[in-house]
Write an enzyme that holds these catalytic residues in place. Structure first.
Site, PDB file in Angstrom:
ATOM      1  N   LYS A 138       0.815  -1.193   0.000  1.00 41.40           N
ATOM      2  CA  LYS A 138       0.000   0.000   0.000  1.00 41.40           C
ATOM      3  C   LYS A 138       0.858   1.255   0.000  1.00 41.40           C
ATOM      4  O   LYS A 138       0.382   2.351  -0.200  1.00 41.40           O
ATOM      5  CB  LYS A 138      -0.867   0.026   1.283  1.00 41.40           C
ATOM      6  CG  LYS A 138      -1.661  -1.216   1.530  1.00 41.40           C
ATOM      7  CD  LYS A 138      -2.274  -1.150   2.972  1.00 41.40           C
ATOM      8  CE  LYS A 138      -2.672  -2.554   3.363  1.00 41.40           C
ATOM      9  NZ  LYS A 138      -2.864  -2.681   4.805  1.00 41.40           N
ATOM     10  N   GLU A 155       7.232   2.541  -6.686  1.00 40.99           N
ATOM     11  CA  GLU A 155       7.462   1.982  -5.354  1.00 40.99           C
ATOM     12  C   GLU A 155       7.819   3.093  -4.367  1.00 40.99           C
ATOM     13  O   GLU A 155       8.403   4.110  -4.755  1.00 40.99           O
ATOM     14  CB  GLU A 155       8.584   0.926  -5.471  1.00 40.99           C
ATOM     15  CG  GLU A 155       9.013   0.244  -4.209  1.00 40.99           C
ATOM     16  CD  GLU A 155       7.943  -0.548  -3.472  1.00 40.99           C
ATOM     17  OE1 GLU A 155       6.863   0.015  -3.218  1.00 40.99           O
ATOM     18  OE2 GLU A 155       8.201  -1.709  -3.114  1.00 40.99           O
ATOM     19  N   ASP A 156       7.455   2.891  -3.113  1.00 37.39           N
ATOM     20  CA  ASP A 156       7.782   3.902  -2.106  1.00 37.39           C
ATOM     21  C   ASP A 156       9.278   3.933  -1.800  1.00 37.39           C
ATOM     22  O   ASP A 156       9.899   4.973  -1.780  1.00 37.39           O
ATOM     23  CB  ASP A 156       6.958   3.680  -0.815  1.00 37.39           C
ATOM     24  CG  ASP A 156       7.027   2.247  -0.286  1.00 37.39           C
ATOM     25  OD1 ASP A 156       7.721   1.401  -0.879  1.00 37.39           O
ATOM     26  OD2 ASP A 156       6.368   1.968   0.739  1.00 37.39           O
ATOM     27  N   ASP A 177      14.879  -0.829  -0.821  1.00 32.21           N
ATOM     28  CA  ASP A 177      15.674  -1.125   0.369  1.00 32.21           C
ATOM     29  C   ASP A 177      16.675  -2.235   0.025  1.00 32.21           C
ATOM     30  O   ASP A 177      17.686  -1.964  -0.609  1.00 32.21           O
ATOM     31  CB  ASP A 177      14.689  -1.505   1.485  1.00 32.21           C
ATOM     32  CG  ASP A 177      15.313  -1.671   2.845  1.00 32.21           C
ATOM     33  OD1 ASP A 177      16.291  -0.974   3.133  1.00 32.21           O
ATOM     34  OD2 ASP A 177      14.805  -2.488   3.637  1.00 32.21           O
ATOM     35  N   PHE A 195      14.864   3.849   9.451  1.00 33.05           N
ATOM     36  CA  PHE A 195      13.495   3.430   9.203  1.00 33.05           C
ATOM     37  C   PHE A 195      12.595   4.657   9.106  1.00 33.05           C
ATOM     38  O   PHE A 195      12.550   5.473  10.014  1.00 33.05           O
ATOM     39  CB  PHE A 195      12.997   2.498  10.315  1.00 33.05           C
ATOM     40  CG  PHE A 195      11.704   1.856   9.960  1.00 33.05           C
ATOM     41  CD1 PHE A 195      11.671   0.765   9.107  1.00 33.05           C
ATOM     42  CD2 PHE A 195      10.503   2.374  10.427  1.00 33.05           C
ATOM     43  CE1 PHE A 195      10.469   0.194   8.734  1.00 33.05           C
ATOM     44  CE2 PHE A 195       9.292   1.801  10.051  1.00 33.05           C
ATOM     45  CZ  PHE A 195       9.279   0.708   9.209  1.00 33.05           C
ATOM     46  N   ARG A 200       0.871   6.120   7.785  1.00 34.81           N
ATOM     47  CA  ARG A 200       0.870   6.258   6.322  1.00 34.81           C
ATOM     48  C   ARG A 200       0.349   7.627   5.904  1.00 34.81           C
ATOM     49  O   ARG A 200       0.685   8.145   4.851  1.00 34.81           O
ATOM     50  CB  ARG A 200      -0.016   5.184   5.679  1.00 34.81           C
ATOM     51  CG  ARG A 200       0.538   3.772   5.772  1.00 34.81           C
ATOM     52  CD  ARG A 200      -0.219   2.864   4.828  1.00 34.81           C
ATOM     53  NE  ARG A 200      -0.033   1.441   5.107  1.00 34.81           N
ATOM     54  CZ  ARG A 200       0.971   0.708   4.630  1.00 34.81           C
ATOM     55  NH1 ARG A 200       1.882   1.257   3.865  1.00 34.81           N
ATOM     56  NH2 ARG A 200       1.053  -0.569   4.918  1.00 34.81           N
TER      57      ARG A 200
HETATM   58  P1  IMP Z   1      13.032  -4.547  -0.060  1.00 34.15           P
HETATM   59  O1  IMP Z   1      12.565  -5.834  -0.631  1.00 34.15           O
HETATM   60  O2  IMP Z   1      13.930  -4.759   1.138  1.00 34.15           O
HETATM   61  O3  IMP Z   1      13.676  -3.612  -1.052  1.00 34.15           O
HETATM   62  O4  IMP Z   1      11.750  -3.925   0.580  1.00 34.15           O
HETATM   63  C1  IMP Z   1      11.151  -2.825   0.137  1.00 34.15           C
HETATM   64  C2  IMP Z   1       9.858  -2.672   0.892  1.00 34.15           C
HETATM   65  O5  IMP Z   1      10.078  -2.752   2.319  1.00 34.15           O
HETATM   66  C3  IMP Z   1       9.273  -1.311   0.649  1.00 34.15           C
HETATM   67  O6  IMP Z   1       8.368  -1.354  -0.396  1.00 34.15           O
HETATM   68  C4  IMP Z   1       8.608  -0.997   1.962  1.00 34.15           C
HETATM   69  O7  IMP Z   1       7.301  -1.527   1.937  1.00 34.15           O
HETATM   70  C5  IMP Z   1       9.388  -1.750   2.997  1.00 34.15           C
HETATM   71  N1  IMP Z   1      10.363  -0.866   3.659  1.00 34.15           N
HETATM   72  C6  IMP Z   1      11.704  -0.878   3.541  1.00 34.15           C
HETATM   73  N2  IMP Z   1      12.275   0.078   4.284  1.00 34.15           N
HETATM   74  C7  IMP Z   1      11.264   0.725   4.885  1.00 34.15           C
HETATM   75  C8  IMP Z   1      11.203   1.859   5.786  1.00 34.15           C
HETATM   76  O8  IMP Z   1      12.209   2.478   6.175  1.00 34.15           O
HETATM   77  N3  IMP Z   1       9.963   2.230   6.170  1.00 34.15           N
HETATM   78  C9  IMP Z   1       8.822   1.601   5.767  1.00 34.15           C
HETATM   79  N4  IMP Z   1       8.829   0.563   4.937  1.00 34.15           N
HETATM   80  C10 IMP Z   1      10.039   0.130   4.494  1.00 34.15           C
HETATM   81 MG    MG Z   2       6.239  -1.421  -0.204  1.00 30.41          MG
END
Ligand code: IMP
Ligand code: MG
Length: 187
Positions: A40, A108-109, A112, A161, A174
């Site tokens: 979301k 994507e937000d 990471d 975070f 959110r």
């Molecule tokens: P990845 O697979 O580790 O790249 O995960 C990315 C997803 O993890 C993002 O789409 C977010 O939903 C969540 N995420 C990663 N870091 C954060 C953060 O600092 N705050 C909130 N959600 C995060």
């Molecule tokens: Mg996400």
């Protein structure tokens, strides 16, 4: 309890999103794009980005969740930055329309570890779009486990975070208009 500190203000977000939209509108001038938002967290970014685009755009959404879900970061940890994903991704919602031959922008937000985006990129590539680009509002390059990069990036941030502007901590925050760093408060 958690403490919040503004990392990127609503004004900075607004300006950067407008710049990103200008760039995308230029790159796809005279064409149309499908914005595929990741539920979301990306919904607020997608809605602002979409309204700043000057090209024709339609929306679609993908839902994913991680197995052994990392869910909410643990409350009792001082440093939430190292909180890990299992990396095993499960699709909870597929796209509704055909992507074949289309210009697809995966929105994507935050990028990471890159595990989620790597999975989604493969999934969308199988739909054989004409072009597939990644648009990420935030990038934490120091966390990367998969060698994936976004084509359009709003802000690079350190390993902290963050919440707000669509991003959550246990589904909260959110709706904050600014992007904030959340840390466990000292008791
Ligand atoms: P990845 O697979 O580790 O790249 O995960 C990315 C997803 O993890 C993002 O789409 C977010 O939903 C969540 N995420 C990663 N870091 C954060 C953060 O600092 N705050 C909130 N959600 C995060
Ligand atoms: Mg996400």
């Amino acid at each position: 309890m958690s403490e919040l500190r503004v990392l990127i203000s609503r004004k900075q977000i607004e300006e950067r999103v407008a710049e990103m939209a200008r760039q995308i509108s230029q790159d796809f001038a005279g064409q149309s794009v499908i914005l595929v938002g990741v539920l979301k967290g990306a919904t607020i970014f997608l809605s602002d980005l979409a309204r700043a685009l000057t090209i024709d755009a339609t929306f679609d959404f993908l839902g994913v969740s991680s197995y052994g879900d990392r869910g909410a970061p643990p409350e009792d940890r001082k440093n939430l930055a190292g909180w890990e994903s299992s990396g095993e991704v499960r699709l909870t919602k597929d796209v509704d329309q055909s992507m074949a031959g289309k210009n697809v922008l995966l929105v994507e937000d935050i990028l990471d570890t890159g595990l989620t985006l790597t999975y989604m990129k493969k999934l969308l590539a199988a739909h054989q779009p004409r072009v597939l680009k990644i648009v990420a509002l935030l990038d934490k390059p120091s966390r990367r486990k998969q060698p994936i990069q976004a084509d359009y990036i709003g802000f690079e941030i350190p390993d902290q975070f963050v919440v707000g502007y669509g991003m959550d901590y246990a589904e909260r925050y959110r709706n904050l208009p600014d992007i904030c760093v959340v840390s466990a408060a000292a008791h």
